[in-house]
Design an enzyme around this catalytic site. Structure first.
Site, PDB file in Angstrom:
ATOM      1  CG  HIS A  13     -25.735   0.824   5.663  1.00  0.00           C
ATOM      2  ND1 HIS A  13     -25.677  -0.538   5.517  1.00  0.00           N
ATOM      3  CD2 HIS A  13     -24.658   1.179   6.389  1.00  0.00           C
ATOM      4  CE1 HIS A  13     -24.608  -0.990   6.149  1.00  0.00           C
ATOM      5  NE2 HIS A  13     -23.960   0.041   6.676  1.00  0.00           N
ATOM      6  CB  THR A  14     -31.654   2.402   4.062  1.00  0.00           C
ATOM      7  OG1 THR A  14     -31.642   1.002   4.325  1.00  0.00           O
ATOM      8  CG2 THR A  14     -32.974   2.816   3.478  1.00  0.00           C
ATOM      9  CE  LYS A  15     -27.862   6.291  -1.951  1.00  0.00           C
ATOM     10  NZ  LYS A  15     -27.061   6.907  -3.037  1.00  0.00           N
TER      11      LYS A  15
END
Lengths: 260, 294
Positions: free
Chosen positions: A32-34
């Protein structure tokens, strides 16, 4: 034409040799968004006698590029509260839609009761904690300003980890380092809040925004500020920082020994 | 010629030899028994009003609201089977919600009417379901302002192409009525339920197509029409429920909400006086008639 869509439009193997398909599949786990992409910097807020002042500048940065200079990071909710967003702007937009939909659903129950800032904060904190528990956080730190169940000033924070806390004054991001000490001078505790007037609170917030603009490289001199009291929400979204002090710069030459 | 009793009215979605769906027509009969609902499209807003028959003194006044809000800017009221009306509201809210999810903006009243019309029509297609026992009135104000996309936090380019047409006006007051068959039209004034005939003839007198009736005058007219239509149902007590929607410059700021108490009370007072006035007129008329006979 063959039955393997992934090879359509690719160079033909018999002419160009086998095509490297490795990019089509991946052995890496789903991620997912890092990290955030387009970001807003500090939100600062302080409680006073009759309510809360909250402010944030109108910049959305793309890394070090000051990409969007007209982005409103204070969002009104149901004319009772203001939510200030620091962090990722697309996640802020998602949360804004979530709050919009919540407001519509709440209005369907014609009980005459509307959600107050305390309710909004609880809701947002649950959303943030759930998302981080799914390892898919909403990359924001949020300040919720308004009134609680007893119409007392309410101010609390929720962040991407689902951590929550409250204090007479709060600031996110850079503001936590630069603005919070200044605001704490003014309101060290709840007693000071009970004595603080709206005017002094606004003055302190504007002063803090100026300090942030001086020293935060991701900040802007255009800002939004909201005053929330029992009377309602007064939100101004196109304010300009005033009375900056740069005159002293004329006297500065070199980095040590340079005379002129 | 009628095909009643010939077996063509036993099941939904069956055509009679003369091409009718009797079950749908029976559903319309259920509507004719319900309290009167009306909608008035004024020049600066829309009004919904319903005659709530009080079936018991144990019912709380002002509770059990019959006019539902859909999204923020639309209202729905129906005559006929109450639970069918509730289901209709619920579906309308779902449609509005999913529209927002996809398009990030409020659904227009026309689009909602279209979707709800479709929905009701599907309940005439199968023998496994029955048609809705309601006729619903859908009112809304589509924003005349350039509204931001949901979640929008800033502005796009201030110049260059943006699909904008200069000087075009959007939005305004909208009113639709949807029947059990799924048929719907846009109206200047709509009425359904038991007193619909009376209400319709009163609505026709208002010359709504001229677009001159103001929202505030419309409230008084709506109250009067419901009171007049109640004459068909005189043996029962009723409560008047009324909501309105105006544009952003108007009193409700584009939001569907109940008409404020003081306006409602005043409208009811005027309505009662107008009715008593009518009675007086009738008396004088008949007196005149007597004279002429002499």
């Amino acid at each position: 034409m063959n039955h393997f869509p992934q090879t359509w439009g690719r160079p033909r193997d018999e002419i160009y040799g086998p095509y490297d398909n490795s990019f089509l599949q991946s052995n890496v786990p789903k991620q997912h968004t890092k990290s955030p992409i387009v970001t807003g910097t500090s939100v600062i807020a302080v409680k006073f006698r009759d309510g809360v002042i909250i402010a944030a500048d109108n910049l959305a940065s793309y890394g070090s590029l000051a990409r969007f200079t007209n982005v409103k990071r204070l969002r009104k909710f149901a004319d009772t509260s203001v939510v200030g967003f620091g962090g990722d702007v697309s996640d802020m937009q998602y949360l804004d839609r979530l709050l919009g939909s919540l407001a519509i659903d709440e209005a369907y129950n014609s009980t005459g009761h509307t959600l107050n800032a305390k309710n909004i904060h609880t809701y947002l904190a649950r959303v943030m904690y759930k998302r981080r528990s799914e390892f898919n956080p909403l990359w924001n730190q949020i300040l919720v300003a308004g009134l609680d169940d007893e119409d007392k000033p309410f101010l609390a924070s929720a962040d991407l980890l689902g951590t929550t806390f409250t204090s007479p004054s709060l600031a996110t991001g850079f503001g936590a380092h630069l603005a919070q000490p200044l605001l704490r001078n003014l309101v060290p505790d709840e007693e000071a809040v009970a004595k603080l007037s709206q005017d002094s609170a606004i003055r302190a917030v504007k002063e803090s925004l100026k300090v942030l603009f001086y020293r935060d490289a991701r900040s802007l001199d255009k800002y939004s500020i909201a005053v929330i009291t029992k009377a309602g929400v007064e939100l101004k979204e196109n304010e300009q920082l005033e009375n900056q002090s740069w005159k002293f710069a004329e006297q500065i030459r070199g980095y040590g020994t340079q005379k002129n | 010629k009628t095909s009643i009793g010939t077996g063509y009215d036993l099941t939904n979605s069956v055509f009679s030899p003369d091409g009718r769906n009797f079950q749908v027509e029976y559903a319309a009969k259920a509507v004719e028994n319900g309290g009167t609902s009306i909608g008035i499209r004024c020049k600066d807003g829309v009004i919904l009003a319903v005659e709530k028959i009080i079936t018991s003194k144990l019912l709380k006044m002002g509770a059990n609201r019959r006019i539902a809000t859909v999204d923020k800017h639309m209202g729905v009221v129906s005559s006929g089977l109450l639970p069918d009306g509730r289901h209709f509201e619920s579906r309308a809210r779902d449609e509005a919600y999913h529209w927002r999810k996809v398009y990030k903006s409020p659904i227009t009243t026309a689009d909602l009417a279209s979707r709800m019309g479709q929905y009701l029509q599907t309940y005439t297609l199968y023998s496994s379901v029955r048609p809705f026992g309601i006729t619903a009135i859908v009112a809304g104000w589509d924003s005349e302002l350039e509204i931001p996309i949901d979640g929008e936090v800033g502005s796009g380019p201030s110049s260059g192409p943006g699909g904008k047409v200069e000087g075009v006006k959007y939005g305004g007051p909208k009113l639709y009525m949807i029947e059990p068959s799924g048929m719907y039209w846009g109206y200047y004034g709509a009425a359904t339920g038991k007193g619909r005939q009376t209400a319709k003839s009163e609505l026709e007198k208002l010359d709504l197509a001229a677009g001159k009736l103001s929202l505030l005058d419309g409230i008084n007219e709506a109250a009067r029409i419901i009171y007049t239509a109640h004459a068909d149902n005189k043996d029962k007590d009723f409560e008047l429920e009324m909501t309105w929607i105006s544009g952003n410059e108007g009193p409700t700021k584009g939001v569907h909400e109940p008409v404020p108490k003081h306006l409602l009370v005043e409208a009811e007072r005027l309505a009662k006086r107008a009715l008593e006035g009518d009675d007086d007129e009738d008396e004088t008329k008949s007196a005149d008639g007597d004279k002429m006979e002499l």
